[in-house]
Design a protein around this motif. Structure first.
Motif, PDB file in Angstrom:
ATOM      1  N   GLN A  11      -0.653  -1.561  -4.735  1.00 42.58           N
ATOM      2  CA  GLN A  11       0.273  -1.326  -5.838  1.00 42.58           C
ATOM      3  C   GLN A  11       0.531   0.179  -5.986  1.00 42.58           C
ATOM      4  O   GLN A  11      -0.140   1.014  -5.394  1.00 42.58           O
ATOM      5  CB  GLN A  11      -0.236  -1.927  -7.155  1.00 42.58           C
ATOM      6  CG  GLN A  11      -0.618  -3.392  -7.076  1.00 42.58           C
ATOM      7  CD  GLN A  11       0.518  -4.277  -6.576  1.00 42.58           C
ATOM      8  OE1 GLN A  11       1.658  -4.076  -6.916  1.00 42.58           O
ATOM      9  NE2 GLN A  11       0.178  -5.274  -5.774  1.00 42.58           N
ATOM     10  N   ASP A  27      -9.213  -2.376 -10.759  1.00 46.65           N
ATOM     11  CA  ASP A  27      -9.143  -0.914 -10.714  1.00 46.65           C
ATOM     12  C   ASP A  27     -10.307  -0.289  -9.953  1.00 46.65           C
ATOM     13  O   ASP A  27     -10.146   0.767  -9.328  1.00 46.65           O
ATOM     14  CB  ASP A  27      -9.112  -0.342 -12.131  1.00 46.65           C
ATOM     15  CG  ASP A  27      -7.762  -0.513 -12.806  1.00 46.65           C
ATOM     16  OD1 ASP A  27      -6.757  -0.728 -12.093  1.00 46.65           O
ATOM     17  OD2 ASP A  27      -7.701  -0.434 -14.046  1.00 46.65           O
ATOM     18  N   SER A  74      -6.112  -8.297  -8.596  1.00 44.92           N
ATOM     19  CA  SER A  74      -6.570  -9.068  -7.444  1.00 44.92           C
ATOM     20  C   SER A  74      -6.502 -10.549  -7.732  1.00 44.92           C
ATOM     21  O   SER A  74      -6.721 -10.989  -8.870  1.00 44.92           O
ATOM     22  CB  SER A  74      -8.023  -8.713  -7.089  1.00 44.92           C
ATOM     23  OG  SER A  74      -8.509  -9.513  -6.018  1.00 44.92           O
ATOM     24  N   ASN A 101       0.858  -1.177   0.000  1.00 45.91           N
ATOM     25  CA  ASN A 101       0.000   0.000   0.000  1.00 45.91           C
ATOM     26  C   ASN A 101       0.901   1.235   0.000  1.00 45.91           C
ATOM     27  O   ASN A 101       1.794   1.359   0.841  1.00 45.91           O
ATOM     28  CB  ASN A 101      -0.905  -0.018   1.235  1.00 45.91           C
ATOM     29  CG  ASN A 101      -1.850   1.164   1.289  1.00 45.91           C
ATOM     30  OD1 ASN A 101      -1.438   2.309   1.311  1.00 45.91           O
ATOM     31  ND2 ASN A 101      -3.135   0.880   1.339  1.00 45.91           N
ATOM     32  N   ARG A 129      -8.223  -1.890  -4.922  1.00 46.38           N
ATOM     33  CA  ARG A 129      -7.681  -0.723  -5.611  1.00 46.38           C
ATOM     34  C   ARG A 129      -6.763   0.101  -4.709  1.00 46.38           C
ATOM     35  O   ARG A 129      -6.128   1.050  -5.172  1.00 46.38           O
ATOM     36  CB  ARG A 129      -8.813   0.149  -6.137  1.00 46.38           C
ATOM     37  CG  ARG A 129      -9.629   0.865  -5.058  1.00 46.38           C
ATOM     38  CD  ARG A 129     -10.789   1.600  -5.662  1.00 46.38           C
ATOM     39  NE  ARG A 129     -11.571   2.304  -4.643  1.00 46.38           N
ATOM     40  CZ  ARG A 129     -12.751   2.876  -4.873  1.00 46.38           C
ATOM     41  NH1 ARG A 129     -13.279   2.814  -6.092  1.00 46.38           N
ATOM     42  NH2 ARG A 129     -13.396   3.499  -3.907  1.00 46.38           N
ATOM     43  N   LYS A 150      -4.388  -1.976 -10.987  1.00 46.00           N
ATOM     44  CA  LYS A 150      -4.708  -2.726  -9.779  1.00 46.00           C
ATOM     45  C   LYS A 150      -5.140  -4.137 -10.162  1.00 46.00           C
ATOM     46  O   LYS A 150      -5.911  -4.323 -11.112  1.00 46.00           O
ATOM     47  CB  LYS A 150      -5.820  -2.038  -8.977  1.00 46.00           C
ATOM     48  CG  LYS A 150      -5.604  -0.543  -8.798  1.00 46.00           C
ATOM     49  CD  LYS A 150      -4.239  -0.206  -8.228  1.00 46.00           C
ATOM     50  CE  LYS A 150      -4.044   1.299  -8.140  1.00 46.00           C
ATOM     51  NZ  LYS A 150      -2.676   1.663  -7.723  1.00 46.00           N
TER      52      LYS A 150
END
Length: 236
Positions: free
Chosen positions: A163, A154, A171, A107, A160, A169
Motif C-alpha cells: 500500500q 502496520d 492484511s 508495493n 507492512r 497497512k
C-alpha cells in the motif's frame, strides 16, 4: 486490502481442504471483483463444502439503479459488526473459508506501484477468513457472494511493505489449518474474533509478480484495477 488473488485449484478442494465439491462450474485463474470463485462453509452435518460465490459481498447486480457502486471485497475486522454490508452476516455466523494459492498487493518502494504476490512459505494452498451472503434469484435459485476480512498490519514484517507509504497497512486473515473448522463452527461472533490474527511472517513469502505471464493468462476486468484499489474504503 486485497482486490485480486489466485484461487485454489479444483483438485485441492478435496485434497487440501477436505471439502465436498459443489461448485459445479470452473472459475478463472485470477479473481477480481464480481468474478465467481470457490468458498467453503459447513453443511448441516458440519462437513466442509465448497460452493461458488461472487467476490464482493454486494455484487454489482444487487446494487440498485442510481446508487454509486462501492467496493465490498474486503471487510475491516474493526467495523465488521457495524457496517450494513457485513453486520448481519457477521451476527448470523455466516463465516467461510476462501481458498487461495496466493494474493496480490501493490508495493511502492520504488516510488510507483509494483504488483507483488504473497503466499505461504511451503507454496501450498491456504484459506483466509471471510463472510458470505445468500441471494434469492428470480428463477427460484440461490446465489452467493463473499468478502475477505482484513486486519491492521502496520507492524507485520511482510504485509507492512504494501500500500502507499501514507496508508494504513492491512492484511488478509490467513488461517492455520487446525483452525478451519473452529472458525466455521464458532458459536458466537465475539468468540470468532480470536481467529482474526496476523499470520506469522516467517511462514510467508512475497515477491514481485511476473506481469507479462499474468497478463497472458488472465483477462482483466473492465474496471481499472487502480480505481478499485482507491475505492476500497468506500464501505469499510
Amino acid at each position: 486490502m486485497c482486490v485480486n488473488y489466485t484461487p485454489t485449484r479444483r483438485d485441492q478442494l478435496v485434497e487440501k481442504f477436505a471439502a465436498i465439491d459443489q461448485t459445479g462450474e470452473d472459475w478463472r485463474p485470477e479473481i477480481w471483483q464480481d468474478y465467481a470463485a470457490p468458498f467453503i462453509t459447513h453443511d448441516h452435518l458440519k462437513r466442509r463444502r465448497a460452493q461458488l460465490g461472487s467476490y464482493g459481498m454486494i455484487p454489482k447486480s444487487k446494487i440498485p439503479a442510481g446508487v454509486k457502486r462501492f467496493s465490498t471485497m474486503n471487510a475491516r475486522a474493526e467495523t465488521i459488526d457495524q457496517l450494513r454490508s457485513f453486520a448481519q452476516a457477521w451476527r448470523m455466523g455466516q463465516r467461510c473459508l476462501i481458498p487461495l494459492q496466493n494474493f496480490f498487493e501493490p508495493n511502492y518502494e520504488t516510488g510507483k506501484a509494483e504488483r507483488w504476490q504473497i503466499g505461504v512459505k511451503d507454496h501450498s494452498d491456504f484459506a483466509v477468513a471471510g463472510l458470505y451472503q445468500g441471494w434469492n434469484e428470480e428463477d427460484g435459485q440461490q446465489s452467493f457472494s463473499f468478502t475477505q476480512i482484513t486486519i491492521n498490519a502496520d507492524l507485520h514484517p511482510v504485509m507492512r511493505q504494501f500500500q502507499k507509504p501514507e496508508d494504513e497497512k492491512r492484511s488478509l486473515v490467513i488461517l492455520h489449518e487446525q483452525d478451519y473448522d473452529g472458525w466455521l463452527a464458532c458459536p458466537h461472533p465475539d468468540l470468532a474474533r480470536q481467529f482474526l490474527q496476523l499470520f506469522p511472517a516467517e511462514q510467508m513469502w512475497a515477491k514481485a509478480a511476473n506481469l507479462d505471464r499474468t497478463r497472458a493468462k488472465t483477462k482483466r476486468p473492465t474496471t481499472n484495477p487502480s480505481a478499485i484499489q482507491a475505492s476500497l474504503f468506500d464501505d469499510e
